[in-house]
Write a protein that holds these residues in place. Structure first.
Motif, mmCIF file in Angstrom:
data_model
loop_
_atom_site.group_PDB
_atom_site.id
_atom_site.type_symbol
_atom_site.label_atom_id
_atom_site.label_comp_id
_atom_site.label_asym_id
_atom_site.label_seq_id
_atom_site.Cartn_x
_atom_site.Cartn_y
_atom_site.Cartn_z
ATOM 1 N N LEU A 71 0.837 -1.182 0.000
ATOM 2 C CA LEU A 71 0.000 0.000 0.000
ATOM 3 C C LEU A 71 0.879 1.241 0.000
ATOM 4 O O LEU A 71 2.029 1.206 0.463
ATOM 5 N N GLY A 72 0.333 2.338 -0.506
ATOM 6 C CA GLY A 72 1.061 3.600 -0.468
ATOM 7 C C GLY A 72 2.315 3.595 -1.315
ATOM 8 O O GLY A 72 2.328 3.080 -2.430
ATOM 9 N N GLU A 73 3.407 4.122 -0.754
ATOM 10 C CA GLU A 73 4.641 4.310 -1.510
ATOM 11 C C GLU A 73 5.669 3.217 -1.274
ATOM 12 O O GLU A 73 6.840 3.380 -1.631
ATOM 13 N N PRO A 132 7.825 0.375 -2.160
ATOM 14 C CA PRO A 132 8.191 -0.028 -3.529
ATOM 15 C C PRO A 132 8.432 -1.528 -3.712
ATOM 16 O O PRO A 132 9.567 -2.005 -3.651
ATOM 17 N N CYS A 133 7.377 -2.266 -3.984
ATOM 18 C CA CYS A 133 7.543 -3.689 -4.274
ATOM 19 C C CYS A 133 8.515 -3.921 -5.423
ATOM 20 O O CYS A 133 9.318 -4.860 -5.399
ATOM 21 N N ASN A 134 8.422 -3.055 -6.445
ATOM 22 C CA ASN A 134 9.295 -3.239 -7.614
ATOM 23 C C ASN A 134 10.767 -3.095 -7.250
ATOM 24 O O ASN A 134 11.616 -3.850 -7.730
ATOM 25 N N GLU A 135 11.083 -2.160 -6.388
ATOM 26 C CA GLU A 135 12.475 -1.971 -5.970
ATOM 27 C C GLU A 135 12.966 -3.162 -5.158
ATOM 28 O O GLU A 135 14.089 -3.651 -5.368
ATOM 29 N N PHE A 153 15.533 -9.962 -5.464
ATOM 30 C CA PHE A 153 14.926 -11.214 -5.903
ATOM 31 C C PHE A 153 14.823 -11.344 -7.421
ATOM 32 O O PHE A 153 13.910 -12.007 -7.934
ATOM 33 N N SER A 154 15.719 -10.723 -8.149
ATOM 34 C CA SER A 154 15.829 -10.900 -9.612
ATOM 35 C C SER A 154 14.489 -10.710 -10.317
ATOM 36 O O SER A 154 14.153 -11.451 -11.249
ATOM 37 N N GLY A 155 13.717 -9.716 -9.879
ATOM 38 C CA GLY A 155 12.405 -9.504 -10.483
ATOM 39 C C GLY A 155 12.090 -8.050 -10.702
ATOM 40 O O GLY A 155 12.975 -7.236 -10.952
ATOM 41 N N GLY A 156 10.838 -7.718 -10.616
ATOM 42 C CA GLY A 156 10.389 -6.349 -10.847
ATOM 43 C C GLY A 156 8.890 -6.320 -11.023
ATOM 44 O O GLY A 156 8.195 -7.285 -10.722
ATOM 45 N N GLY A 157 8.400 -5.194 -11.517
ATOM 46 C CA GLY A 157 6.970 -5.050 -11.741
ATOM 47 C C GLY A 157 6.514 -3.643 -11.462
ATOM 48 O O GLY A 157 7.185 -2.678 -11.850
ATOM 49 N N HIS A 158 5.420 -3.511 -10.747
ATOM 50 C CA HIS A 158 4.832 -2.218 -10.447
ATOM 51 C C HIS A 158 5.151 -1.811 -9.015
ATOM 52 O O HIS A 158 5.585 -2.628 -8.199
ATOM 53 N N LEU A 159 4.893 -0.557 -8.688
ATOM 54 C CA LEU A 159 5.169 -0.043 -7.352
ATOM 55 C C LEU A 159 4.511 -0.892 -6.279
ATOM 56 O O LEU A 159 5.148 -1.288 -5.297
ATOM 57 N N GLU A 176 15.367 -1.928 6.272
ATOM 58 C CA GLU A 176 15.723 -0.902 5.292
ATOM 59 C C GLU A 176 14.506 -0.044 4.910
ATOM 60 O O GLU A 176 14.644 1.133 4.570
ATOM 61 N N TYR A 177 13.319 -0.636 4.975
ATOM 62 C CA TYR A 177 12.099 0.054 4.560
ATOM 63 C C TYR A 177 11.185 0.384 5.752
ATOM 64 O O TYR A 177 10.029 0.750 5.555
ATOM 65 N N LYS A 178 11.737 0.259 6.962
ATOM 66 C CA LYS A 178 10.901 0.423 8.153
ATOM 67 C C LYS A 178 10.197 1.785 8.199
ATOM 68 O O LYS A 178 9.014 1.866 8.568
ATOM 69 N N GLU A 179 10.903 2.839 7.841
ATOM 70 C CA GLU A 179 10.309 4.167 7.913
ATOM 71 C C GLU A 179 9.056 4.263 7.051
ATOM 72 O O GLU A 179 8.039 4.832 7.474
ATOM 73 N N LEU A 180 9.105 3.684 5.851
ATOM 74 C CA LEU A 180 7.929 3.673 4.979
ATOM 75 C C LEU A 180 6.859 2.732 5.507
ATOM 76 O O LEU A 180 5.657 3.036 5.439
ATOM 77 N N LEU A 181 7.286 1.598 6.049
ATOM 78 C CA LEU A 181 6.330 0.582 6.486
ATOM 79 C C LEU A 181 5.502 1.030 7.689
ATOM 80 O O LEU A 181 4.337 0.638 7.821
#
Length: 337
Positions: free
Chosen positions: A286-288, A290-293, A299-305, A329-334
């Protein structure tokens, strides 16, 4: 963005066309492909749809599905068609690696490659590219390709409308994702006007669960769901033994990750599955966040935000630990409200 527009003139005369899509195609990939198939066939082209692998049973009702050739069980016929094609439409992917076993066959074909896609970071193998990462689905781009680029709005039949509606519906989570703009709703309304029976399509896709699949869902939620409240994250992990126990087939894990994301307060969800040859990951957020990042970096992949996929050659437990190890690494966003 449309590049290679000069190649469109090829469609003025009958062509040998192959339409293909990514490995393990979903509703958008199959809906886009069959929508384009019906359009090109009606225009007098010789058209074949080749799926690189099997795909979920709940998509087999789509109009024209009986004409789809599955590469893994029809290699000789598929290779012949790909080598003889004038145009290969590559739908819902823009990296040849997404074709898996078919990658080299498509790459070596003398046919022009036309890509229509909405994923980020496309490769530059296409002779013609119609690409827009802001589009909700590739099926949306097929609609605008037919109606705007080719100027064939009056050519949208019931079969085309049904196929494209299915693609848009599935890739927008039944029109609930942030990619569902007013423009998407306008297109969907036009598809309904052209004969797409929205209620019936929803029934065909979502209300065809088997008893086995529902028991599997219960198992996943009761035994394999892990919540990490300190990171507003949840994940479901499935071993090879789990898949064998419930006789899981292609499509049975579809949508599982969304149950984890639906938990109140959860902002990142993962489905981690041991597919024997690879560990496959599906991330939703949800929100910002970044699943794609995350998928690209780790994990050798990508896709959408907010929706991405990846894979790993490591054992299941190591992949789970790697996923958990990157959360700080993403705690602040999470944890951001």
């Amino acid at each position: 963005m449309l590049t290679g527009e000069q190649h469109l003139a090829k469609l003025d005369t009958p062509q040998k066309v192959v339409i293909t899509m990514h490995h393990k195609p979903d509703g958008d990939a199959m809906g886009s492909s069959l929508g384009l198939y019906h359009f090109l066939q009606a225009k007098g082209h010789q058209v074949h749809v080749i799926a690189p692998s099997d795909y979920p049973d709940f998509l087999h009702w789509l109009p024209g599905n009986d004409q789809v050739i599955e590469y893994t069980s029809n290699r000789r016929e598929s290779r012949a068609l790909l080598s003889q094609a004038d145009i290969i439409f590559c739908l819902d992917f823009s990296a040849l690696s997404r074709l898996m076993e078919m990658k080299d066959v498509v790459a070596s074909s003398p046919a022009q490659k036309w890509v229509i896609d909405h994923h980020l970071s496309p490769e530059s193998f296409a002779d013609l590219m119609y690409w827009d990462s802001s589009a909700a689905a590739t099926a949306q781009l097929i609609y605008t390709f037919i109606t705007s680029v080719l100027g064939e709005k009056d050519s949208i039949t019931e079969e085309i409308a049904t196929s494209l509606y299915t693609g848009i519906m599935t890739d927008t989570g039944s029109f609930r994702f942030r990619s569902t703009t007013s423009e998407v709703h306008k297109i969907v309304a036009q598809l309904i006007d052209c004969g797409a029976r929205n209620w019936q399509i929803h029934e065909n896709v979502f209300n065809t669960n088997s008893e086995k699949r529902l028991k599997f869902l219960g198992f996943c939620l009761s035994e394999r769901l892990v919540v990490l409240p300190e990171y507003n994250t949840a994940y479901i992990s499935l071993s090879r033994e789990d898949l064998i126990k419930f006789q899981i087939t292609t499509g049975d894990t579809e949508g599982l990750v969304n149950y984890a994301l639906s938990i109140k307060g959860i902002r990142l969800a993962a489905l981690i599955v041991d597919r024997t040859e690879l560990i496959k990951l599906s991330l939703r957020s949800l929100g910002e966040i970044p699943c794609n990042e995350i998928c690209s970096k780790y994990f050798s992949g990508g896709g959408h935000l907010n929706a991405s996929g990846g894979s790993s050659l490591e054992p299941l437990e190591k992949v789970i630990e790697r996923f958990k190890s990157i959360l700080p690494e993403y705690k602040e966003l999470l944890i951001k409200q």
